[in-house]
Scaffold this motif. Structure first.
Motif, PDB file in Angstrom:
ATOM      1  N   GLY A 259      38.874 101.738  -2.084  1.00 43.65           N
ATOM      2  CA  GLY A 259      40.110 101.842  -2.862  1.00 43.65           C
ATOM      3  C   GLY A 259      39.828 102.510  -4.202  1.00 43.65           C
ATOM      4  O   GLY A 259      38.672 102.616  -4.645  1.00 43.65           O
TER       5      GLY A 259
ATOM      6  N   SER B  69      40.503 101.201  -6.849  1.00 42.63           N
ATOM      7  CA  SER B  69      40.052 100.108  -7.735  1.00 42.63           C
ATOM      8  C   SER B  69      38.546 100.146  -7.930  1.00 42.63           C
ATOM      9  O   SER B  69      38.047 100.020  -9.055  1.00 42.63           O
TER      10      SER B  69
ATOM     11  N   TYR C  41      48.787  99.157 -15.514  1.00 37.68           N
ATOM     12  CA  TYR C  41      48.391  98.535 -14.258  1.00 37.68           C
ATOM     13  C   TYR C  41      47.161  97.691 -14.608  1.00 37.68           C
ATOM     14  O   TYR C  41      46.179  98.226 -15.134  1.00 37.68           O
TER      15      TYR C  41
ATOM     16  N   LEU D 163      44.527  96.435 -13.550  1.00 36.24           N
ATOM     17  CA  LEU D 163      43.146  96.719 -13.149  1.00 36.24           C
ATOM     18  C   LEU D 163      42.299  97.151 -14.350  1.00 36.24           C
ATOM     19  O   LEU D 163      41.158  96.719 -14.524  1.00 36.24           O
ATOM     20  N   TYR D 164      42.874  98.017 -15.179  1.00 33.94           N
ATOM     21  CA  TYR D 164      42.083  98.610 -16.262  1.00 33.94           C
ATOM     22  C   TYR D 164      41.716  97.574 -17.328  1.00 33.94           C
ATOM     23  O   TYR D 164      40.598  97.569 -17.839  1.00 33.94           O
TER      24      TYR D 164
ATOM     25  N   ILE E 255      48.239 107.130 -15.955  1.00 35.39           N
ATOM     26  CA  ILE E 255      48.707 106.739 -14.603  1.00 35.39           C
ATOM     27  C   ILE E 255      49.982 107.524 -14.321  1.00 35.39           C
ATOM     28  O   ILE E 255      51.041 107.246 -14.881  1.00 35.39           O
TER      29      ILE E 255
ATOM     30  N   ASN F 213      52.672 103.291 -12.202  1.00 35.96           N
ATOM     31  CA  ASN F 213      52.900 101.887 -11.900  1.00 35.96           C
ATOM     32  C   ASN F 213      52.560 101.179 -13.204  1.00 35.96           C
ATOM     33  O   ASN F 213      51.481 101.452 -13.748  1.00 35.96           O
TER      34      ASN F 213
ATOM     35  N   ASP G 123      44.753 108.536 -12.978  1.00 36.43           N
ATOM     36  CA  ASP G 123      45.080 107.687 -11.829  1.00 36.43           C
ATOM     37  C   ASP G 123      46.286 108.311 -11.133  1.00 36.43           C
ATOM     38  O   ASP G 123      47.415 108.229 -11.624  1.00 36.43           O
TER      39      ASP G 123
ATOM     40  N   TYR H 187      49.689 107.537  -6.763  1.00 35.03           N
ATOM     41  CA  TYR H 187      51.057 107.704  -6.221  1.00 35.03           C
ATOM     42  C   TYR H 187      51.479 109.171  -6.158  1.00 35.03           C
ATOM     43  O   TYR H 187      52.671 109.461  -6.044  1.00 35.03           O
TER      44      TYR H 187
ATOM     45  N   SER I 291      43.889 107.280  -3.537  1.00 29.81           N
ATOM     46  CA  SER I 291      43.587 106.413  -2.399  1.00 29.81           C
ATOM     47  C   SER I 291      44.629 106.592  -1.315  1.00 29.81           C
ATOM     48  O   SER I 291      45.693 107.173  -1.543  1.00 29.81           O
TER      49      SER I 291
ATOM     50  N   SER J  60      45.819 103.898   0.115  1.00 32.11           N
ATOM     51  CA  SER J  60      46.456 102.575   0.220  1.00 32.11           C
ATOM     52  C   SER J  60      47.969 102.649   0.351  1.00 32.11           C
ATOM     53  O   SER J  60      48.558 102.041   1.255  1.00 32.11           O
ATOM     54  N   LYS J  61      48.608 103.377  -0.558  1.00 26.03           N
ATOM     55  CA  LYS J  61      50.077 103.366  -0.610  1.00 26.03           C
ATOM     56  C   LYS J  61      50.652 104.507   0.215  1.00 26.03           C
ATOM     57  O   LYS J  61      51.558 104.319   1.001  1.00 26.03           O
TER      58      LYS J  61
ATOM     59  N   ARG K  18      41.073  99.611   2.364  1.00 27.27           N
ATOM     60  CA  ARG K  18      40.265  99.832   1.157  1.00 27.27           C
ATOM     61  C   ARG K  18      39.598 101.206   1.178  1.00 27.27           C
ATOM     62  O   ARG K  18      38.366 101.311   1.173  1.00 27.27           O
TER      63      ARG K  18
ATOM     64  N   TYR L 234      58.327 100.823  -7.619  1.00 26.80           N
ATOM     65  CA  TYR L 234      58.343  99.833  -8.695  1.00 26.80           C
ATOM     66  C   TYR L 234      59.443 100.172  -9.694  1.00 26.80           C
ATOM     67  O   TYR L 234      59.705 101.345  -9.946  1.00 26.80           O
TER      68      TYR L 234
HETATM   69  C1  LIG Z   1      48.257 102.606 -10.532  1.00 30.38           C
HETATM   70  C2  LIG Z   1      47.340 102.030  -9.510  1.00 30.38           C
HETATM   71  N1  LIG Z   1      46.056 102.386  -9.519  1.00 30.38           N
HETATM   72  C3  LIG Z   1      45.174 101.895  -8.643  1.00 30.38           C
HETATM   73  C4  LIG Z   1      45.572 100.993  -7.685  1.00 30.38           C
HETATM   74  C5  LIG Z   1      44.527 100.453  -6.751  1.00 30.38           C
HETATM   75  O1  LIG Z   1      44.744 100.853  -5.465  1.00 30.38           O
HETATM   76  P1  LIG Z   1      43.635 100.768  -4.313  1.00 30.38           P
HETATM   77  O2  LIG Z   1      42.441 100.099  -4.881  1.00 30.38           O
HETATM   78  O3  LIG Z   1      44.264  99.991  -3.209  1.00 30.38           O
HETATM   79  O4  LIG Z   1      43.369 102.188  -3.946  1.00 30.38           O
HETATM   80  C6  LIG Z   1      46.900 100.583  -7.622  1.00 30.38           C
HETATM   81  C7  LIG Z   1      47.348  99.574  -6.644  1.00 30.38           C
HETATM   82  O5  LIG Z   1      48.423  99.029  -6.723  1.00 30.38           O
HETATM   83  C8  LIG Z   1      47.808 101.116  -8.567  1.00 30.38           C
HETATM   84  O6  LIG Z   1      49.094 100.755  -8.570  1.00 30.38           O
END
Ligand SMILES: Cc1ncc(COP(=O)(O)O)c(C=O)c1O
Length: 395
Positions: free
Chosen positions: A100, A102, A126, A128-129, A172, A176, A204, A207, A235, A237-238, A246, A327
């Motif tokens: 991912g 992430s 988001y 994560l950071y 980003i 998101n 990032d 999307y 990624s 993922s979405k 992942r 979102y």
């Molecule tokens: C802005 C953003 N970055 C990164 C990720 C991480 O995604 P992944 O690790 O599933 O590729 C997400 C997941 O929601 C996200 O919204």
């Protein structure tokens, strides 16, 4: 009692942390509509059949061992071809495949930051950071996304926030938690600031395939010829509806002064061995066959239209129309002295609807923001917004 490390104190991820409260509501025998997490599979969306078949084939054909730490050559070549189609010219050596986006963010920031450094991070962010910087003893340095400007950043605000310890800027786009899309002019301004102040640009673009209108240019394309390293995170993922697989990656552009960080990231990648091999096998198929995207985008656009119309029709509630992804950041104008988290929890307990409070994304808890994931079918969304309207009327 064993003591957890200090650094975990600031390690929060509200999108999942809030689920404990929803589980408590379910334990009382009531059902919860989870609009907290951006997982399309939770709402019945399935990946393209060709992709599922490619995944099953990869496992059957024996691709079950370890992969090279930076990813297989075939996966990295597929990423290079995909980038090229969007005007970004890379070599497979500029690509690291990760679990991912992430994990890519974690590896990159771990290779870049010293304790006490800071990273320009959008607010709302988001999370994560902020979680990664907290873990590394570094800190987020918030720059503001302005709802009055469609949740876009203000370059002057960013300039004013730069400190001697600022090492990077996270951008980003598409965004998101807000669903905003920044245009090329704004992106160029952000690149210029990064170049002037010798910051690493962390783009990032998870999307980038899910915009309702034309996609913005990739940051790496705009940065061609500049003296600013751009690390792009992406990624499947979405866009390909496989968050549980992942599979993500990062690419490096303008690497002339960035080789040592790349080498450090590679060491980190080696220590964690590799990202899953079957999903790497599937990457070329996924990036070559994206026929499902127009249908997916149309479905999201419809949900966005319903969401914006029904939210803005509730007295005392407003939102800015998203332009990508799934979102929206809503706002309740009068919190009646509560925090945004207390509001979201009261809504959950009264109606069984779960949003995430804006302060979970770094916003002021008294500003009344909440993020909604509008992935469920339209009828479910209409019910949710009717419940929200009722709840607000009766408060
Ligand atoms: C802005 C953003 N970055 C990164 C990720 C991480 O995604 P992944 O690790 O599933 O590729 C997400 C997941 O929601 C996200 O919204």
């Amino acid at each position: 009692m064993f003591r957890p490390a200090e650094r975990t104190k600031n390690y929060n991820y509200a999108i999942r942390n809030i689920v404990a409260a929803a589980k408590a509501v379910e334990a009382e025998g009531r059902s919860v509509t989870y609009l907290n997490i951006g997982d399309p599979v939770l709402y019945g969306l399935q990946p393209p059949a060709s992709l599922m078949e490619a995944m099953a084939r990869a496992v059957r054909e024996g691709h079950n061992g370890y992969a090279p730490s930076v990813g297989t050559v075939a996966a990295r070549e597929a990423i290079v071809r995909d980038a090229e189609a969007r005007g970004v010219y890379l070599s497979p050596d500029d690509v690291v495949v990760s679990s991912g986006a992430s994990e890519a963010a974690d590896m990159l920031l771990s290779a870049l930051l010293e304790p006490g450094d800071d990273v320009l991070t959008p607010c709302p962010t988001y999370p994560l950071y902020t979680a990664i910087t907290a873990k590394l003893g570094a800190r987020e340095n918030y720059y503001r996304l302005d709802p009055a400007q469609g949740w876009t950043p203000d370059p002057d605000d960013i300039r004013a926030k730069i400190t001697p310890r600022t090492r990077a800027i996270v951008i980003i786009n598409p965004n998101n938690p807000c669903g905003s899309v920044y245009d090329a002019r704004l992106l160029m301004e952000l690149l210029t600031i990064a170049e002037e102040h010798q910051l690493v640009v962390i783009a990032d673009e998870v999307y980038c395939r899910l915009t309702y209108g034309p996609p913005p240019p990739p940051m790496a394309q705009l940065a061609a010829g500049m003296d600013v390293p751009v690390v792009t995170l992406e990624s499947l993922s979405k866009s390909h509806l496989v968050p549980g697989w992942r599979v993500g990656w990062m690419t490096y552009t303008n690497t002339q002064r960035f080789g040592d960080v790349i080498a450090a990231t590679r060491k980190i990648a080696e220590a964690r061995i590799c990202s899953p091999l079957p999903t790497q096998q599937v990457l070329p198929t996924a990036l070559a066959d994206q026929q499902h995207l127009p249908g997916l985008i149309e479905a999201m656009k419809l949900r966005a239209t319903i969401t914006v119309e029904l939210l803005n029709a509730i007295p005392g509630v407003n939102c800015v129309a998203p332009q990508a992804a799934f979102y929206v950041m809503g706002q309740v104008e009068d919190l009646k002295g509560q925090t945004d988290e207390a509001f979201v929890l009261a809504l959950l307990r009264a109606t069984g609807v779960l949003f995430v409070h804006g302060s979970g994304f770094g916003l002021n808890p008294h500003d009344g923001y909440f993020r909604i994931v509008f992935l469920p079918p339209p009828d479910t969304l209409r019910e949710v917004y009717a419940k929200l309207a009722n709840f607000i009327r009766q408060r």
